[in-house]
Design an enzyme around this catalytic site. Structure first.
Site, PDB file in Angstrom:
ATOM      1  N   SER A  64      46.008  -3.924   2.064  1.00 30.80           N
ATOM      2  CA  SER A  64      45.933  -2.601   2.707  1.00 30.80           C
ATOM      3  C   SER A  64      47.213  -1.781   2.607  1.00 30.80           C
ATOM      4  CB  SER A  64      45.560  -2.750   4.172  1.00 30.80           C
ATOM      5  OG  SER A  64      44.194  -2.999   4.280  1.00 30.80           O
ATOM      6  N   TYR A 241      46.340  -0.645  12.535  1.00 32.15           N
ATOM      7  CA  TYR A 241      44.982  -0.695  13.081  1.00 32.15           C
ATOM      8  C   TYR A 241      44.997  -0.732  14.605  1.00 32.15           C
ATOM      9  CZ  TYR A 241      45.149  -3.014   8.520  1.00 32.15           C
ATOM     10  OH  TYR A 241      45.453  -3.369   7.251  1.00 32.15           O
TER      11      TYR A 241
HETATM   12  N1  GLN Z   1      41.032  -5.650   0.629  1.00 31.70           N
HETATM   13  C1  GLN Z   1      41.029  -5.874   2.050  1.00 31.70           C
HETATM   14  C2  GLN Z   1      39.712  -5.473   2.676  1.00 31.70           C
HETATM   15  O1  GLN Z   1      39.173  -4.476   2.322  1.00 31.70           O
HETATM   16  C3  GLN Z   1      42.168  -5.150   2.688  1.00 31.70           C
HETATM   17  C4  GLN Z   1      42.211  -5.316   4.180  1.00 31.70           C
HETATM   18  C5  GLN Z   1      43.605  -5.374   4.756  1.00 31.70           C
HETATM   19  O2  GLN Z   1      44.575  -5.666   4.092  1.00 31.70           O
HETATM   20  N2  GLN Z   1      43.675  -5.173   6.044  1.00 31.70           N
HETATM   21  O3  GLN Z   1      39.188  -6.147   3.501  1.00 31.70           O
END
Ligand code: GLN
Length: 321
Positions: A64, A241
């Site tokens: 992410s 988040y």
């Molecule tokens: N590729 C991951 C997903 O879509 C990224 C999520 C993350 O790093 N929080 O679930």
């Protein structure tokens, strides 16, 4: 002679290296192969100095942490108004993979959660898909200051298991947020998440944001200055988040985490911080990453609203080194 900053990050490293809480992500099966004991820290200042400790050379997928950079690219390519028709700038207070849109606007809440990042991926994708992925990889390479590549095994692993993201994408197709090229948007998004980086790369990418879009070592202009404020703001309010408020309160820096175990922090016009450690808490944030960032920010007085070292605290530390 070891510099003051180097000594500080070595102390932070030893203070947290025995912190073994959390679990390596396994919902993307390939990520489960990561070594939970890995731990690296890197700081890159806007005047091009780099300080590293631990497993800073270990590569892992950015996950992410691609999101703020993709948001920057969309803003540059589409402009503010057009981009914000597809994604908001409100913290959701919910987990990164929530299947939800803002009920008032039907947009994803922000570009730091999966829904928003998939909407952004749909804006920056190209035809053929490989061209959009390549543009992203090249841009990230400029920010990192070296050639980067995709981890094909992680990309495959997420592509075949990422049905929750597929559900989010189809919900957004239904609501008119993304176009009919749903699989292409997902391909762009999964590819972005599968970019291989190490701690130094991430610190340099964060430092490029801190340095108003110019890579502090290569001196190349990578990002348009006009939109960095947008990106740092959303990182500050939404980057972690449903831990974003707590993070802003305790650490006080624009930041972004990824389930690969990376975390970046940006001290505007001063320094980029990166920590890698793949054991995650239940919100998907690196346990050692959070602990190390808290200690670095507290020790160096880097909180955005810190009163004791007004304005240029990191540069003062550097000068004292
Ligand atoms: N590729 C991951 C997903 O879509 C990224 C999520 C993350 O790093 N929080 O679930």
């Amino acid at each position: 002679m070891i510099t003051l900053i180097q000594q500080i990050i070595e102390d932070v490293y030893s203070n947290h290296k025995d912190l073994n809480e959390g679990e390596v992500a396994t919902y993307i099966p390939e990520l489960g192969k990561a070594n939970g004991s890995h731990f690296g820290i890197c700081l890159a200042s806007v005047d091009g100095q780099v300080f590293s400790v631990g497993d800073w050379e270990q590569e892992f997928t950015i996950q992410s942490i691609c999101k703020p950079f993709a948001f920057q690219m969309a803003l540059e390519e589409r402009g503010r108004d057009a981009t914000l028709q597809h994604v908001g700038v409100e913290p959701s207070g919910d987990p990164f993979n929530s299947i939800e849109l803002d009920p008032r606007t039907m947009r994803p809440y922000n570009a730091m959660i999966n829904a928003g990042a998939i909407a952004i991926a749909s804006l920056i994708k190209k035809d053929p898909v490989e061209a959009g992925v390549q543009a992203f990889v090249e841009k990230m390479g400029q920010a990192a200051g070296r050639t980067l590549r995709i981890d094909e095994a992680v990309l495959f692993s997420e592509s075949v298991t990422g049905n929750r993201n597929r559900a989010i994408a189809y919900l957004m197709l239904n609501c008119g947020i993304i176009d009919a090229g749903v699989e292409a948007s997902l391909r762009q998004y999964f590819s972005q998440c599968s970019l291989l980086v190490n701690c130094r790369d991430l610190a340099m990418m964060a430092a490029t944001l801190a340095n108003m879009g110019v890579n502090p070592v290569t001196k190349e202009r990578v990002f348009d200055f006009e939109y960095i404020r947008d990106v740092l703001t959303v990182m500050f309010t939404c980057g972690l988040y449903d831990y974003a408020g707590e993070w802003a309160y305790r650490v006080g820096l624009p930041a972004k985490s990824g389930v690969g175990g990376g975390i970046i922090g940006v001290v505007n016009r001063q320094v980029g911080i990166a920590v890698y450690s793949p054991r995650l808490d239940d919100k998907g944030n690196s346990v050692r990453g959070i602990a190390a960032c808290k200690e670095i920010a507290a020790h160096l007085g880097l909180h955005a609203f810190e009163f004791t070292n007004v304005g240029s605290s990191f540069m003062q530390w550097l000068n004292e080194s």
